[in-house]
Design an enzyme around this catalytic site. Structure first.
Site, PDB file in Angstrom:
ATOM      1  N   TYR A  68       0.826  -1.202   0.000  1.00 26.22           N
ATOM      2  CA  TYR A  68       0.000   0.000   0.000  1.00 26.22           C
ATOM      3  C   TYR A  68       0.860   1.250   0.000  1.00 26.22           C
ATOM      4  O   TYR A  68       2.075   1.197   0.224  1.00 26.22           O
ATOM      5  CB  TYR A  68      -0.961  -0.002   1.202  1.00 26.22           C
TER       6      TYR A  68
ATOM      7  N   LYS B 154       6.542  -2.184   1.719  1.00 28.61           N
ATOM      8  CA  LYS B 154       5.409  -1.592   2.452  1.00 28.61           C
ATOM      9  C   LYS B 154       4.187  -2.509   2.337  1.00 28.61           C
ATOM     10  O   LYS B 154       3.255  -2.239   1.577  1.00 28.61           O
ATOM     11  CB  LYS B 154       5.125  -0.182   1.910  1.00 28.61           C
TER      12      LYS B 154
ATOM     13  N   GLU C 289      12.228   2.236  14.098  1.00 30.62           N
ATOM     14  CA  GLU C 289      11.344   3.324  13.658  1.00 30.62           C
ATOM     15  C   GLU C 289      10.100   3.332  14.531  1.00 30.62           C
ATOM     16  O   GLU C 289       9.938   2.492  15.410  1.00 30.62           O
ATOM     17  CB  GLU C 289      10.986   3.161  12.168  1.00 30.62           C
TER      18      GLU C 289
ATOM     19  N   ARG D 122       8.014   4.127  -4.736  1.00 33.71           N
ATOM     20  CA  ARG D 122       8.126   3.105  -3.679  1.00 33.71           C
ATOM     21  C   ARG D 122       7.121   1.983  -3.914  1.00 33.71           C
ATOM     22  O   ARG D 122       7.416   0.813  -3.675  1.00 33.71           O
ATOM     23  CB  ARG D 122       7.940   3.723  -2.296  1.00 33.71           C
TER      24      ARG D 122
END
Lengths: 284, 284
Positions: free
Chosen positions: B33, B148, B180, B52
């Protein structure tokens, strides 16, 4: 005739069975599942699968307002509506479909999504004509593999990596030790003993694994519950995997090495026969 | 008026927007996504998000037979149909809905599933009135966080763990180093330098992170791209996170320690202002 699929209280033809795009199972893999085998139209190890479903739900603080009797009735209805004799019933529960996508869990909570469908597998009990070959891949999954979530991207990918290398499946390796197969628990037979990894957060606690463990004494075998290395497995007399949909399946090749002469061995055959017998006897 | 959601070529009212229960996004988290912010009705960092997306798709050998112009047109149509001024467009692509559930990828392949929807966030550009508090949690995610994927169960859970402890979000820690946040990249300001972890498979390569990196020199700052520890972050002059939907957001507490006196600092404020200015300027 179209398969009948259960979605949140309704039975629908498979082509119409859908969930909201806002379902957290679709957007965030925020869901768990179970697969229960069906033999002679009856459910194998049903209580074990539902107990594990409850553990998965509890681990993720997910609700399912249905007791085991209601879940059994749904499974039986799935079998009956689809005239299923041999195969499986797939069940998935997600945290539902809130009106907005948000990392935070819905507040107030929304009803969970419940999906059940069947898959026919004629010949399931007859067993494999040959063993399978596996390759080893690094275990890149998240750390809570004891929770049976739908985060299956890597196991699925691993299966494709295996096929790309001419094998049937992959065994995952972490810190030099085999964790498990992409959708099964890994076992070896070495020095007259069965060896399989003990339950922990590193592997799924297999329902079929547990059933086979109960048959070890009956089969006149002894057991060592401990992790093993790939080299140990390659040098073993036999290797096999257990899962709800393959029962006991011999592994005859690991990477480029044949295991036990490259043919299915007697221990796997014996455990499979005992398991299928017990599965038929205790199915509900 | 109901939101208009795009599903596989059709625009549907949000209550009717659904995918098959056999969709691999729903059954196996086999999907990726992107979230693109919208300011003044225009798309921020669109090219970066689509680049990306292509990387995520390529990593998983997934197809999407739409070029960037077609994706831009879809994003713009989502914005227009929903009269969106400030907010985001969510896009998800999965490996489609084959007729059967199988770990193996569909053979022959089935068309990918494509879903787009908008979320309104009035005040997005105005920015936060206060910084956020984060807690630290172990990073239990799978190893390929550079892709992702929709495997967001743990980041979502982590956010709930944070809320349960009175914080806003969580920073994940692996081998003693911060990876992160649950949906953002982590930064600190220490010794007059910006410090943030370099891209690798351990973190998502943030599009907003990359945009902020391009502003470092303009802000008169110097940069050290390296991992940092939790203790370093707690002792830093400032800490903040970057993401497509929060831009630059100060972190003023980490576990039980205030950062930089417990108030948002000037570096984060300056970078946020520069970022929003550049975002507005370059939005499409």
């Amino acid at each position: 005739m179209a398969r009948q699929v259960h979605v949140n209280g309704r039975w629908l033809p498979e082509g119409e069975a859908s969930v909201s795009v806002f379902d957290r199972g679709f957007l965030m893999a925020d869901g768990v599942y179970e697969v229960t085998s069906v033999l002679d139209g009856r459910l194998v190890d049903f209580a074990g699968h539902m107990a594990r479903l409850r553990r998965s739900l509890a681990a993720l603080s997910m609700d399912l307002p249905l007791d085991d009797a209601a879940l059994l009735a749904l499974h039986r209805e799935a079998v009956a509506r689809n005239a299923l004799s041999e195969g499986m019933v797939y069940l998935q529960v997600t945290r539902g479909a809130p009106p907005e996508r948000d990392f935070a869990w819905p507040d107030p909570p929304v009803p969970p999504t419940l999906v059940l469908f069947t898959q026919a597998k004629p010949g399931l009990a007859r067993g494999p004509e040959r063993g399978i070959g596996v390759i080893s891949i690094p275990d890149l999954r998240w750390a809570r593999r004891d929770i049976k979530t739908v985060q299956l991207l890597y196991p699925s990918w691993g299966k494709m990596i295996a096929r790309g290398r001419g094998a049937d499946d992959a065994w995952m390796v972490e810190d030099g030790l085999v964790t498990e197969g992409t959708s099964n628990n890994a076992w070896i037979v070495a020095g007259g003993r069965l060896v399989t990894r003990p339950p922990s957060e590193a592997i799924l606690s297999g329902i079929t694994r547990a059933a086979v463990l109960r048959l070890v004494a009956e089969a006149g075998l002894s057991l060592e519950e401990r992790p093993f290395t790939l080299a140990e497995a390659q040098a073993a007399d036999e290797a096999f995997v257990t899962s709800a949909t393959t029962f006991v399946l011999p592994v005859v090749r690991i990477d480029d090495r044949p295991v036990g002469g490259g043919s299915p061995g007697p221990v796997a055959a014996r455990l499979r026969a005992l398991y299928v017998e017990e599965a038929r006897r205790s199915a509900v």
